[in-house]
Design a protein around this motif. Structure first.
Motif, PDB file in Angstrom:
ATOM      1  N   VAL A 182       9.705   7.043  -4.202  1.00 51.18           N
ATOM      2  CA  VAL A 182       9.705   7.238  -2.756  1.00 51.18           C
ATOM      3  C   VAL A 182       8.262   7.264  -2.262  1.00 51.18           C
ATOM      4  O   VAL A 182       7.342   7.540  -3.034  1.00 51.18           O
ATOM      5  CB  VAL A 182      10.415   8.547  -2.333  1.00 51.18           C
ATOM      6  N   SER A 183       8.091   6.956  -1.005  1.00 50.74           N
ATOM      7  CA  SER A 183       6.761   7.083  -0.415  1.00 50.74           C
ATOM      8  C   SER A 183       6.871   7.766   0.941  1.00 50.74           C
ATOM      9  O   SER A 183       7.890   7.676   1.625  1.00 50.74           O
ATOM     10  CB  SER A 183       6.079   5.723  -0.273  1.00 50.74           C
ATOM     11  N   LEU A 184       5.797   8.459   1.263  1.00 52.34           N
ATOM     12  CA  LEU A 184       5.713   9.107   2.567  1.00 52.34           C
ATOM     13  C   LEU A 184       4.501   8.525   3.283  1.00 52.34           C
ATOM     14  O   LEU A 184       3.384   8.577   2.775  1.00 52.34           O
ATOM     15  CB  LEU A 184       5.549  10.622   2.411  1.00 52.34           C
ATOM     16  N   VAL A 185       4.741   7.951   4.444  1.00 52.57           N
ATOM     17  CA  VAL A 185       3.642   7.455   5.266  1.00 52.57           C
ATOM     18  C   VAL A 185       3.340   8.521   6.311  1.00 52.57           C
ATOM     19  O   VAL A 185       4.247   9.005   6.994  1.00 52.57           O
ATOM     20  CB  VAL A 185       4.006   6.111   5.926  1.00 52.57           C
ATOM     21  N   TYR A 197       6.343  10.006   8.766  1.00 52.99           N
ATOM     22  CA  TYR A 197       7.547   9.187   8.879  1.00 52.99           C
ATOM     23  C   TYR A 197       8.569   9.695   7.866  1.00 52.99           C
ATOM     24  O   TYR A 197       8.228  10.438   6.941  1.00 52.99           O
ATOM     25  CB  TYR A 197       7.205   7.713   8.608  1.00 52.99           C
ATOM     26  N   PRO A 198       9.819   9.290   8.029  1.00 49.41           N
ATOM     27  CA  PRO A 198      10.811   9.676   7.021  1.00 49.41           C
ATOM     28  C   PRO A 198      10.453   9.101   5.642  1.00 49.41           C
ATOM     29  O   PRO A 198       9.853   8.025   5.557  1.00 49.41           O
ATOM     30  CB  PRO A 198      12.111   9.043   7.539  1.00 49.41           C
ATOM     31  N   LEU A 199      10.826   9.809   4.602  1.00 50.33           N
ATOM     32  CA  LEU A 199      10.637   9.300   3.237  1.00 50.33           C
ATOM     33  C   LEU A 199      11.332   7.951   3.090  1.00 50.33           C
ATOM     34  O   LEU A 199      12.399   7.722   3.663  1.00 50.33           O
ATOM     35  CB  LEU A 199      11.225  10.281   2.222  1.00 50.33           C
ATOM     36  N   VAL A 200      10.714   7.094   2.299  1.00 47.81           N
ATOM     37  CA  VAL A 200      11.233   5.747   2.074  1.00 47.81           C
ATOM     38  C   VAL A 200      11.542   5.583   0.588  1.00 47.81           C
ATOM     39  O   VAL A 200      10.721   5.953  -0.256  1.00 47.81           O
ATOM     40  CB  VAL A 200      10.170   4.712   2.517  1.00 47.81           C
ATOM     41  N   ALA A 214      14.378   3.235   4.600  1.00 48.94           N
ATOM     42  CA  ALA A 214      14.029   4.513   5.217  1.00 48.94           C
ATOM     43  C   ALA A 214      15.185   5.487   5.072  1.00 48.94           C
ATOM     44  O   ALA A 214      16.343   5.120   5.262  1.00 48.94           O
ATOM     45  CB  ALA A 214      13.705   4.298   6.698  1.00 48.94           C
ATOM     46  N   SER A 215      14.860   6.714   4.726  1.00 47.80           N
ATOM     47  CA  SER A 215      15.913   7.710   4.487  1.00 47.80           C
ATOM     48  C   SER A 215      16.211   8.507   5.752  1.00 47.80           C
ATOM     49  O   SER A 215      15.458   8.486   6.713  1.00 47.80           O
ATOM     50  CB  SER A 215      15.469   8.665   3.375  1.00 47.80           C
ATOM     51  N   SER A 216      17.348   9.187   5.711  1.00 50.94           N
ATOM     52  CA  SER A 216      17.719  10.108   6.802  1.00 50.94           C
ATOM     53  C   SER A 216      17.864  11.493   6.202  1.00 50.94           C
ATOM     54  O   SER A 216      18.640  11.681   5.265  1.00 50.94           O
ATOM     55  CB  SER A 216      19.051   9.691   7.424  1.00 50.94           C
TER      56      SER A 216
END
Lengths: 360, 360
Positions: A182-185, A197-200, A214-216
């Motif tokens: 996962v990545s966090l921008v 931003y939401p975790l991807v 993109a996660s919810s």
């Protein structure tokens, strides 16, 4: 306001597409004659160490930012004499070197795989014994898209590996049996305000990012924000930073940071209220940050080597093409598509539709 | 694919912002040295009748389209010899002349205010007697943003009015006691497929568009689509066309058409799945059309004369700035903002916030 960008590839191109509507103009310093950002701004064709042209850039623009982190430290130091530079020289120094990066994670209490500095084959032998196998040997600098690294699965792989990567400073990292990547921008303004931003969820193939979703309400969102916030504040960071994590045992282990807009944030152009590109520009220009909230459900698929026929890509419902205008070449990122729709089931079906075009 | 655009103002600029991610390049033919689209493509600086430069443009591009309808017929005819031109010469001939336009509406059974051709003051006297006052005298060609027209309220206004508008061919239109102004932006593909955006409520001040609000399930949507569809099919139209109507007695009366992307469609950049700019390019390039569905509730506010301080505009939640990079000048459209949010009450509050910045 005129923005100078070191590098003129697709990230520079997308920065200009986001910044032009804000009334910004752009100059890109890039040695490549075909740098694809030149369609959208001035192209100063010069090497990154060319002080005459760096000075020209500094004189023309209000501030300088970067499209990639492997900029020589001397370049950043030189520019900083004449013009504000974001993110800072210190942030780039850390982010471009895996040893400094991991050491920072450790200092800030952010879990990360076991790691050791490797300056010689003897160092590597010792590190492999201490960390155990499998492990990954990576060059400290200049690695990207799976380049500059080698997986060491068994003892036989260790011998000669340091020379194989060019006998340059390396780091050995313990292999992590991760369940996901996962990545966090994140974006941090000059005044310290930070938004995430939401975790991807990312899927890599052969070291190259293939799919980001993109996660919810991801259960690890708050933890990731905590970790990323520590790094941003420590570096007094200004701009967008992407942080890649491994999901391990229901927690996160830090992989690496990129001190710039990031491929796993491309979905934000359509999928978030304010894109990573606009937010990076807002941050470095001292403007208020924009909302990082999602607009519907989004995914991004990379086009690697070639872009499928345009008429087929845009025929997929609510599919947004981003063609970088680069020559097609195996292994090269030449475009991406963003899918945005109301629900996850529809999104998944459309991901499969675009994947089918890529494989055709 | 390289697209030639006649005109290099903000509409050309926004076409390039939409088309660059589709892998398109742009050339703009515009005599103005400061044509604001030049930041995003080649600028061929020449008059619209300059055949040498028109030929250069035709040779460089795959097709030509237009940013405004007042292109000389000879220009269109000349270009059409060498390169596909969309929309067609016939569509431009009709749309740039109010007499042809109104006559077409009448022929197609589309209600429109009473109108009469005026080639002299004697014609005007007769027309005013027949249609009655108040009425609006408009030049047949070259009018925009309230220019080239005069409201005749009483008999004294009629005398000399023809000379006041330059003694050029005019049209007299009966004054319509409308309750609102709406526009429908439509796109028609080469194969005849047609899509419509939601009806937009427009507010003009002094003849210049100030505010557009996209509607939801407008009761006149189907009627408007019927009327616009008749025109599109009759002209075998390719590209985006905007149709302005007066709302009168719960029905619609046709005001005018614009054979191009239109100010009342700017909200679609963020507010619709696929913007009017991308859909125009898709249509003229022979690509499948994109969805015209709304994404949330949207409104657009024009910045006329000047753009409020950027840091204030982007501080409004979910406000998207579009700065045209033009010199500020009274009465000139120099930018706009799109607001996009989940519900109408929030939208209304944010419209007031942007209006406050404009009035500050």
């Amino acid at each position: 306001m005129k923005i100078g960008v070191i590098g003129g590839g697709q990230l520079g191109r997308m920065l200009a597409l986001a910044g032009t509507p804000l009334g910004m103009n752009f100059a890109f310093l890039d040695p490549a004659p075909d740098a694809c950002a030149q369609a959208l701004g001035e192209h100063i064709r010069a090497d990154y160490g060319d002080q005459d042209h760096l000075r020209q850039l500094a004189d023309e623009v209000d501030l300088v930012t970067f499209e990639f982190e492997s900029v020589p430290a001397e370049t950043v130091a030189f520019l900083s004499q004449f013009v504000p530079v974001y993110p800072s020289a210190e942030a780039l120094r850390i982010a471009r070197d895996r040893w400094f990066e991991k050491s920072l994670f450790k200092e800030l209490g952010i879990p990360t795989p076991a790691f050791a500095d490797v300056q010689s084959q003897a160092d590597l032998d010792a590190a492999a014994a201490a960390i155990g196998l499998p492990a990954v040997l990576k060059t400290r600098t200049l690695g990207y898209d799976g380049k500059g690294q080698k997986v060491l699965r068994e003892v036989a792989d260790v011998a000669g590996a340091f020379a194989e990567l060019g006998s340059v400073p390396c780091i050995l990292e313990g292999f992590v049996p991760f369940t996901g990547e996962v990545s966090l921008v994140a974006v941090r303004a000059r005044d310290g305000e930070t938004r995430f931003y939401p975790l991807v969820h990312n899927t890599h193939v052969g070291g190259i990012l293939e799919l980001s979703v993109a996660s919810s309400a991801h259960p690890l969102q708050a933890l990731a924000e905590d970790y990323v916030g520590r790094v941003l504040d420590k570096l007094d960071y200004v701009g967008v930073l992407a942080f890649e994590f491994f999901e391990v045992d229901g927690g996160l282990k830090a992989n690496e940071i990129a001190p710039r807009v990031h491929n796993s944030g491309h979905w934000t152009i359509e999928g978030a209220e304010c894109s990573q590109f606009e937010n990076h520009l807002r941050a470095v220009a001292g403007l208020p940050l924009g909302s990082t909230a999602k607009v519907g459900e989004s995914a991004m698929l990379n086009f690697i080597g070639s872009v499928p026929p345009v008429e087929q890509v845009v025929a997929v419902a609510d599919c947004h093409l981003h063609h970088y205008g680069k020559a097609f070449k195996a292994g090269r990122k030449v475009g991406h598509a963003t899918l945005r729709c109301a629900d996850r089931a529809t999104l998944d079906a459309r991901i499969r539709a675009v994947e089918a075009l890529i494989k055709a």
